[in-house]
Design a protein around this motif. Sequence first.
Motif, PDB file in Angstrom:
ATOM      1  N   MET A   1      15.257  -0.634  -7.782  1.00 27.36           N
ATOM      2  CA  MET A   1      13.995   0.013  -8.098  1.00 27.36           C
ATOM      3  C   MET A   1      14.287   1.377  -8.701  1.00 27.36           C
ATOM      4  O   MET A   1      15.106   2.120  -8.191  1.00 27.36           O
ATOM      5  CB  MET A   1      13.151   0.164  -6.832  1.00 27.36           C
ATOM      6  N   ALA A   2      13.605   1.702  -9.763  1.00 27.93           N
ATOM      7  CA  ALA A   2      13.798   2.981 -10.423  1.00 27.93           C
ATOM      8  C   ALA A   2      13.281   4.115  -9.538  1.00 27.93           C
ATOM      9  O   ALA A   2      12.318   3.959  -8.806  1.00 27.93           O
ATOM     10  CB  ALA A   2      13.061   2.997 -11.758  1.00 27.93           C
ATOM     11  N   THR A   3      13.943   5.260  -9.616  1.00 25.42           N
ATOM     12  CA  THR A   3      13.472   6.418  -8.871  1.00 25.42           C
ATOM     13  C   THR A   3      12.704   7.328  -9.808  1.00 25.42           C
ATOM     14  O   THR A   3      12.853   7.266 -11.018  1.00 25.42           O
ATOM     15  CB  THR A   3      14.656   7.183  -8.270  1.00 25.42           C
ATOM     16  N   ASN A   4      11.868   8.173  -9.220  1.00 24.58           N
ATOM     17  CA  ASN A   4      11.091   9.151  -9.978  1.00 24.58           C
ATOM     18  C   ASN A   4      10.341   8.527 -11.137  1.00 24.58           C
ATOM     19  O   ASN A   4      10.439   8.973 -12.266  1.00 24.58           O
ATOM     20  CB  ASN A   4      12.003  10.276 -10.485  1.00 24.58           C
ATOM     21  N   ARG A   5       9.595   7.492 -10.863  1.00 24.62           N
ATOM     22  CA  ARG A   5       8.842   6.844 -11.940  1.00 24.62           C
ATOM     23  C   ARG A   5       7.355   6.994 -11.705  1.00 24.62           C
ATOM     24  O   ARG A   5       6.886   7.017 -10.578  1.00 24.62           O
ATOM     25  CB  ARG A   5       9.257   5.388 -12.080  1.00 24.62           C
ATOM     26  N   LEU A   6       6.628   7.097 -12.790  1.00 25.43           N
ATOM     27  CA  LEU A   6       5.182   7.152 -12.718  1.00 25.43           C
ATOM     28  C   LEU A   6       4.632   5.735 -12.656  1.00 25.43           C
ATOM     29  O   LEU A   6       5.105   4.857 -13.371  1.00 25.43           O
ATOM     30  CB  LEU A   6       4.615   7.859 -13.951  1.00 25.43           C
ATOM     31  N   LEU A   7       3.638   5.543 -11.822  1.00 23.60           N
ATOM     32  CA  LEU A   7       3.011   4.230 -11.719  1.00 23.60           C
ATOM     33  C   LEU A   7       1.929   4.099 -12.777  1.00 23.60           C
ATOM     34  O   LEU A   7       1.264   5.062 -13.138  1.00 23.60           O
ATOM     35  CB  LEU A   7       2.398   4.048 -10.334  1.00 23.60           C
ATOM     36  N   HIS A   8       1.726   2.874 -13.233  1.00 24.69           N
ATOM     37  CA  HIS A   8       0.703   2.606 -14.232  1.00 24.69           C
ATOM     38  C   HIS A   8      -0.513   1.910 -13.648  1.00 24.69           C
ATOM     39  O   HIS A   8      -1.529   1.753 -14.316  1.00 24.69           O
ATOM     40  CB  HIS A   8       1.299   1.774 -15.373  1.00 24.69           C
ATOM     41  N   SER A   9      -0.408   1.491 -12.391  1.00 24.76           N
ATOM     42  CA  SER A   9      -1.538   0.874 -11.710  1.00 24.76           C
ATOM     43  C   SER A   9      -1.452   1.228 -10.225  1.00 24.76           C
ATOM     44  O   SER A   9      -0.372   1.479  -9.702  1.00 24.76           O
ATOM     45  CB  SER A   9      -1.526  -0.648 -11.905  1.00 24.76           C
ATOM     46  N   PRO A  10      -2.599   1.252  -9.552  1.00 26.68           N
ATOM     47  CA  PRO A  10      -2.611   1.649  -8.140  1.00 26.68           C
ATOM     48  C   PRO A  10      -1.844   0.688  -7.241  1.00 26.68           C
ATOM     49  O   PRO A  10      -1.810  -0.524  -7.483  1.00 26.68           O
ATOM     50  CB  PRO A  10      -4.096   1.619  -7.767  1.00 26.68           C
ATOM     51  N   ILE A  11      -1.228   1.263  -6.230  1.00 24.32           N
ATOM     52  CA  ILE A  11      -0.636   0.498  -5.134  1.00 24.32           C
ATOM     53  C   ILE A  11      -1.405   0.907  -3.884  1.00 24.32           C
ATOM     54  O   ILE A  11      -1.573   2.093  -3.623  1.00 24.32           O
ATOM     55  CB  ILE A  11       0.866   0.812  -4.951  1.00 24.32           C
ATOM     56  N   LYS A  12      -1.890  -0.065  -3.146  1.00 26.48           N
ATOM     57  CA  LYS A  12      -2.620   0.211  -1.913  1.00 26.48           C
ATOM     58  C   LYS A  12      -1.780  -0.245  -0.732  1.00 26.48           C
ATOM     59  O   LYS A  12      -1.268  -1.361  -0.731  1.00 26.48           O
ATOM     60  CB  LYS A  12      -3.967  -0.508  -1.906  1.00 26.48           C
ATOM     61  N   LEU A  13      -1.663   0.640   0.233  1.00 30.60           N
ATOM     62  CA  LEU A  13      -0.941   0.311   1.461  1.00 30.60           C
ATOM     63  C   LEU A  13      -1.895   0.436   2.631  1.00 30.60           C
ATOM     64  O   LEU A  13      -2.632   1.414   2.730  1.00 30.60           O
ATOM     65  CB  LEU A  13       0.225   1.271   1.684  1.00 30.60           C
ATOM     66  N   LYS A  14      -1.881  -0.549   3.506  1.00 26.55           N
ATOM     67  CA  LYS A  14      -2.604  -0.442   4.767  1.00 26.55           C
ATOM     68  C   LYS A  14      -1.563  -0.052   5.804  1.00 26.55           C
ATOM     69  O   LYS A  14      -0.506  -0.691   5.907  1.00 26.55           O
ATOM     70  CB  LYS A  14      -3.265  -1.760   5.150  1.00 26.55           C
ATOM     71  N   ILE A  15      -1.874   1.011   6.539  1.00 30.03           N
ATOM     72  CA  ILE A  15      -0.973   1.513   7.566  1.00 30.03           C
ATOM     73  C   ILE A  15      -1.638   1.300   8.913  1.00 30.03           C
ATOM     74  O   ILE A  15      -2.782   1.706   9.119  1.00 30.03           O
ATOM     75  CB  ILE A  15      -0.699   3.025   7.381  1.00 30.03           C
ATOM     76  N   ARG A  16      -0.933   0.666   9.813  1.00 30.59           N
ATOM     77  CA  ARG A  16      -1.437   0.455  11.162  1.00 30.59           C
ATOM     78  C   ARG A  16      -0.334   0.848  12.135  1.00 30.59           C
ATOM     79  O   ARG A  16       0.794   0.386  12.008  1.00 30.59           O
ATOM     80  CB  ARG A  16      -1.848  -0.996  11.375  1.00 30.59           C
ATOM     81  N   ASP A  17      -0.676   1.732  13.058  1.00 29.14           N
ATOM     82  CA  ASP A  17       0.274   2.210  14.051  1.00 29.14           C
ATOM     83  C   ASP A  17       1.561   2.725  13.406  1.00 29.14           C
ATOM     84  O   ASP A  17       2.667   2.474  13.891  1.00 29.14           O
ATOM     85  CB  ASP A  17       0.595   1.114  15.074  1.00 29.14           C
ATOM     86  N   GLY A  18       1.401   3.441  12.284  1.00 29.38           N
ATOM     87  CA  GLY A  18       2.544   4.063  11.630  1.00 29.38           C
ATOM     88  C   GLY A  18       3.419   3.138  10.807  1.00 29.38           C
ATOM     89  O   GLY A  18       4.486   3.521  10.347  1.00 29.38           O
ATOM     90  N   LYS A  19       2.938   1.907  10.567  1.00 31.98           N
ATOM     91  CA  LYS A  19       3.740   0.926   9.834  1.00 31.98           C
ATOM     92  C   LYS A  19       2.904   0.290   8.721  1.00 31.98           C
ATOM     93  O   LYS A  19       1.725   0.015   8.911  1.00 31.98           O
ATOM     94  CB  LYS A  19       4.218  -0.170  10.790  1.00 31.98           C
ATOM     95  N   ILE A  20       3.536   0.065   7.575  1.00 32.34           N
ATOM     96  CA  ILE A  20       2.855  -0.638   6.491  1.00 32.34           C
ATOM     97  C   ILE A  20       2.576  -2.060   6.954  1.00 32.34           C
ATOM     98  O   ILE A  20       3.490  -2.805   7.297  1.00 32.34           O
ATOM     99  CB  ILE A  20       3.721  -0.692   5.217  1.00 32.34           C
TER     100      ILE A  20
END
Length: 139
Positions: free
Chosen positions: A1-20
Motif C-alpha cells: 500500500m502506498a504511503t502518504n497518498r490522497l484518497l479519491h473517494s471516501p472510506i468509512k470505518l465503523k469503530i466499536r469498542d476501539g476496533k474497526i
Amino acid sequence: MATNRLLHSPIKLKIRDGKISEISGGSEAKILEKWLRSFNDEKMFMTAHVTYGCHPNAKLSGNIVEDERVWGGAVVWGGFGSQSETFKGKLGLASSHVDAVVLNNTIYGDGGELIVKDGGDFVHEEVKELVRKLRGGAA
C-alpha cells in the motif's frame, strides 16, 4: 500500500469498542482492508490513537508528522495498529501502523457539547483562550 497518498473517494470505518468492525467505500476502501488483513494481526484493526490538529502553522505537505497537526484536521480513524509505549496505552506493538488525516471535521464532546465546527476554530468556551495563545495572541 502506498504511503502518504490522497484518497479519491471516501472510506468509512465503523469503530466499536476501539476496533474497526466494518470498512466500506469504493476501491480504496477495499485496498485498505486487504492491506490491514495482510498482516494477519488483529491489532492492526485496533485504535492506537486519535489526534486533533491544532498547530497554527502546519500545512498539508505529505509528511504525516506535519499533516496530522494541520489546524482543523484530525486523525480520527487512525492511527490503527502499533502503539508506541510513549502513549502509555495497553495496545502495544503490532505488525505496522496506519494514520489518516481527515479535514473539515465537526467534533462534539461527551454530553453533546460542540468543540469544533466544520474544521474551523475551536468554539468550546473552555478552549477559546488556549486557541488565542496558540495563535500568538490573535483572536
